[in-house]
Write a protein that holds these residues in place. Structure first.
Motif, mmCIF file in Angstrom:
data_model
loop_
_atom_site.group_PDB
_atom_site.id
_atom_site.type_symbol
_atom_site.label_atom_id
_atom_site.label_comp_id
_atom_site.label_asym_id
_atom_site.label_seq_id
_atom_site.Cartn_x
_atom_site.Cartn_y
_atom_site.Cartn_z
ATOM 1 N N SER A 419 0.836 -1.207 0.000
ATOM 2 C CA SER A 419 0.000 0.000 0.000
ATOM 3 C C SER A 419 0.868 1.253 0.000
ATOM 4 C CB SER A 419 -0.912 0.034 1.228
ATOM 5 O OG SER A 419 -1.764 -1.076 1.204
ATOM 6 N N GLU A 420 1.948 1.224 0.778
ATOM 7 C CA GLU A 420 2.831 2.396 0.840
ATOM 8 C C GLU A 420 3.553 2.597 -0.507
ATOM 9 O OE1 GLU A 420 3.123 4.958 2.369
ATOM 10 O OE2 GLU A 420 5.149 5.596 2.823
ATOM 11 N N ARG A 423 1.176 4.201 -2.695
ATOM 12 C CA ARG A 423 0.996 5.616 -2.329
ATOM 13 C C ARG A 423 2.126 6.462 -2.931
ATOM 14 N NH1 ARG A 423 3.279 9.450 0.239
ATOM 15 N NH2 ARG A 423 4.903 8.107 1.098
ATOM 16 N N HIS A 462 -1.496 11.831 -2.979
ATOM 17 C CA HIS A 462 -0.625 10.901 -2.229
ATOM 18 C C HIS A 462 0.639 11.580 -1.699
ATOM 19 C CE1 HIS A 462 -2.254 6.884 -4.125
ATOM 20 N NE2 HIS A 462 -3.202 7.641 -3.637
ATOM 21 N N PHE A 468 -0.676 12.842 4.050
ATOM 22 C CA PHE A 468 0.406 11.887 4.316
ATOM 23 C C PHE A 468 1.658 12.665 4.726
ATOM 24 C CE2 PHE A 468 -2.461 10.009 1.188
ATOM 25 C CZ PHE A 468 -2.814 8.832 1.836
ATOM 26 N N ILE A 487 -6.748 7.327 7.625
ATOM 27 C CA ILE A 487 -6.588 7.806 6.235
ATOM 28 C C ILE A 487 -7.911 8.396 5.749
ATOM 29 C CG2 ILE A 487 -6.151 7.061 3.834
ATOM 30 C CD1 ILE A 487 -4.107 5.091 5.002
ATOM 31 N N SER A 491 -8.589 10.230 -0.258
ATOM 32 C CA SER A 491 -7.237 10.804 -0.410
ATOM 33 C C SER A 491 -6.233 9.741 -0.892
ATOM 34 C CB SER A 491 -6.750 11.390 0.918
ATOM 35 O OG SER A 491 -6.556 10.345 1.860
ATOM 36 N N TYR A 492 -6.623 8.483 -0.854
ATOM 37 C CA TYR A 492 -5.735 7.393 -1.260
ATOM 38 C C TYR A 492 -6.445 6.588 -2.356
ATOM 39 C CZ TYR A 492 -2.904 3.166 -0.999
ATOM 40 O OH TYR A 492 -2.093 2.100 -1.321
#
Ligand code: HEM
Length: 560
Positions: A419-420, A423, A462, A468, A487, A491-492
């Motif tokens: 996931s990161e 992002r 992101h 973030f 979160i 936004s993601y």
């Protein structure tokens, strides 16, 4: 005599000047009117920097990548929930506020069900796929294709995926045990693209693409060609935005002939093979397409018979359909004459286009995510070790192997690492929708008119510290435990949102987790002298591609 000649030309010079100035004045008036669109409506906007190209000049002249151009527009509109910009002289809206994004992509989808992509074309047999289809046609095709990646189907793909992982294992074992110390230094973009090409070939089409084993694999060569820069595609894209009529009138196809021919003949071969090997039970995407088409034909035939419009009865059997697809795919003509009926949804062109888009979307996005993920593991060895411990402990709990459920449900830290990665490096960095029914933005007087496009800079969101903090830092913890719950929805968006969210999302996650667990248990990944930090991006590429590849060094993991 000479003086007479000069005098006699004077009226024509005056006329020319008059004509030129009138044309210039009309053009200036026209453009002024076009570029006043947002100001007139009281919408904040980014000032266009070119009369001709609006806000997209830097991208068109390839001085800025698409990803960075839209992120710049996002940043220039900081402080606003939305704002205008111009693509050439056409007005578009950047959506910045996550709540507004969700409102448009999810809750009011009926006003925004299409993308900004050009309409499907009859003359372009590979362009009638999910990404491009519009309205009811998209809805019907999406509904039929949704079962492709159900849990049952994904489970059925486990063995095929493992076979591709074994190929990779073979390759990396040789690379890390060879005498030449350079062999273990790999360009991740290339290696992962080979792997994901093999996976999508096997899981979606039952094909052995052989990209890892064979340096000269045709599939990999065509895959490279699809995403490489070409003047043909570049000029076509400009003409398409400035004067779409020219593209239509000249039947200027979006796909290069070499690519189109390759896909048409591969699909024809695959369908032929299935016809002569009916004993082999298939459970993949191509079979799903074949079955859907068979059912549709059967239904149509029975409707026709009932209506008495058809004298002879035909059997909509699977073989009949395979013949249909096969005939239609011959010589690059995806649609056979008998299929020109309006009732037909899954004509050969739609079948071929969707097979094509699954192939492209299926290999490039996952390959890019995997390569950035492994790159970050090389830069952050502590994260790699934590990942290793998680995979080992889940394996131990399952007698040393990772089955479908373990991969899907138990690799929590792995999920956070992926996931990161998505992002920080979203492969699809921009999302778009076209307004098909006027929509008033709540609590404002602004109405998005029919035909106006909306854009979301996924990369901009992101990398916004508001959502973030320290966006350039690679921190999987953002997606763990209660951090994950914080979160902000909207936004993601690595896979988009709403009913048009990526159809391959679950498949992609499963594939990435499967191969990463294998790599991390068997190898350690390191920086080497070819590793570039920070990465530099190619402004000419359609995708967010680093210049010169993503290089790391693999070492066999020493196990006690
Ligand atoms: C890491 C991997 C992937 C990423 C990040 C990704 C991302 C996306 C995004 C952002 C969209 C647009 C969604 C929207 O407009 O809201 C999309 C659409 C789509 N993706 Fe993916 N994708 C990935 C993998 C795949 C795979 C593996 C397949 C197929 C095998 C696939 C097939 C598609 C298709 C067909 C669409 C169009 C869906 C529609 O309009 O109904 N993608 N993807």
């Amino acid at each position: 005599m000479a003086a007479f000649t000069v005098l006699s030309t004077l009226p024509s010079v005056t006329s020319v000047v008059l004509i030129v100035s009138s044309v210039a004045l009309c053009a200036a008036y026209y453009l002024h009117k076009k570029y006043s669109y947002w100001a007139k409506r009281g919408v904040p906007y980014v000032k266009p920097d070119s009369w001709f190209f609006g806000n997209t000049k830097e991208m068109i002249f390839q001085r800025e990548s698409t990803t960075f151009m839209f992120a710049r527009l996002y940043n220039e509109l900081a402080g606003h929930k939305f704002g205008g910009y111009y693509r050439n002289h056409k007005p578009f809206l950047v959506l910045r506020d996550p709540e507004l994004i969700r409102l448009i992509f999810v809750k009011n989808f009926s006003h925004f069900h299409d993308r900004n992509t050009p309409d499907e074309r009859d003359f372009d047999p590979l362009s009638r796929h999910l990404l491009n289809l519009r309205g009811q046609r998209w809805k019907n095709v999406r509904y039929k294709l949704t079962p492709t990646f159900s849990s049952g189907k994904l489970k059925g793909m486990h063995e095929l995926m493992q076979a591709c992982i074994l190929e990779l294992d073979d390759y990396l074992t040789k690379a890390t045990s060879g005498d030449s110390k350079d062999l273990n230094v790999q360009d991740l973009r290339e290696l992962m693209a080979k792997f994901t090409t093999d996976v999508i070939g096997a899981c979606a089409f039952g094909l052995n693409c052989n990209s890892i084993r064979d340096e000269n694999s045709e599939f990999r060569r065509i895959g490279r060609l699809i995403f490489s820069f070409s003047w043909r595609s570049y000029i076509r894209a400009i003409v398409l935005t400035l004067a779409p009529g020219i593209v239509m009138a000249t039947k200027w196809k979006s796909i290069r002939p070499e690519i189109e021919n390759f896909f048409m003949s591969v699909l024809k071969g695959a369908v032929e093979h299935r016809k002569s090997h009916t004993e082999q039970k298939r459970n993949d995407f191509l079979q799903l397409l074949i079955n859907i088409q068979a059912e549709e034909r059967k239904q149509l035939e029975s409707n026709r018979t009932q209506n008495g419009t058809q004298n002879g009865t035909q059997n909509g059997t699977q073989n009949g359909t395979q013949n249909g697809i096969q005939n239609g795919l011959q010589n690059g003509h995806a649609e056979s004459v008998s299929e020109k009926s309006k009732d037909i949804l899954f004509d050969d062109s739609v079948v071929a286009s969707n097979a094509f888009i699954f192939f492209i979307a299926g290999f490039e996005t996952t390959a890019s995510t995997l390569s950035y993920c492994l790159y970050e593991l090389a830069l952050n060895p502590d994260i790699g070790e934590k990942l290793y411990e998680e995979v080992e402990s889940v394996k131990q709990a399952h007698n040393g192997t990772l089955d479908y459920d373990a991969v899907n449900k138990e690799l929590v830290y792995m999920e956070a690492v992926i996931s990161e990665t998505l992002r920080k490096y979203p492969p699809a960095s921009v999302l778009g929708r076209r307004c098909n029914e006027a929509f008033q933005i709540p609590d404002t007087n602004v109405v998005i008119e029919e035909g106006v496009g909306v854009t979301v800079s996924v990369y901009g969101l992101h990398h916004d510290p508001q959502y973030f903090p320290e966006p350039e830092k690679f921190k999987p913890e953002r997606f763990m435990g209660e951090n994950k719950d914080k979160i902000v929805p909207g936004s993601y968006l690595p896979f988009g949102d709403g009913p048009r969210i990526c159809i391959g999302m679950r498949f992609a996650h499963y594939e990435m987790k499967s191969v990463l667990s294998y790599i991390i248990t068997n190898y350690t990944i390191h920086r080497c002298n070819k590793t570039v930090v920070p990465l530099q991006y190619d402004t000419r590429s359609v995708l967010h591609t680093p210049v010169g590849g993503v290089w790391v060094q693999f070492q066999k993991r020493l196990k006690l």
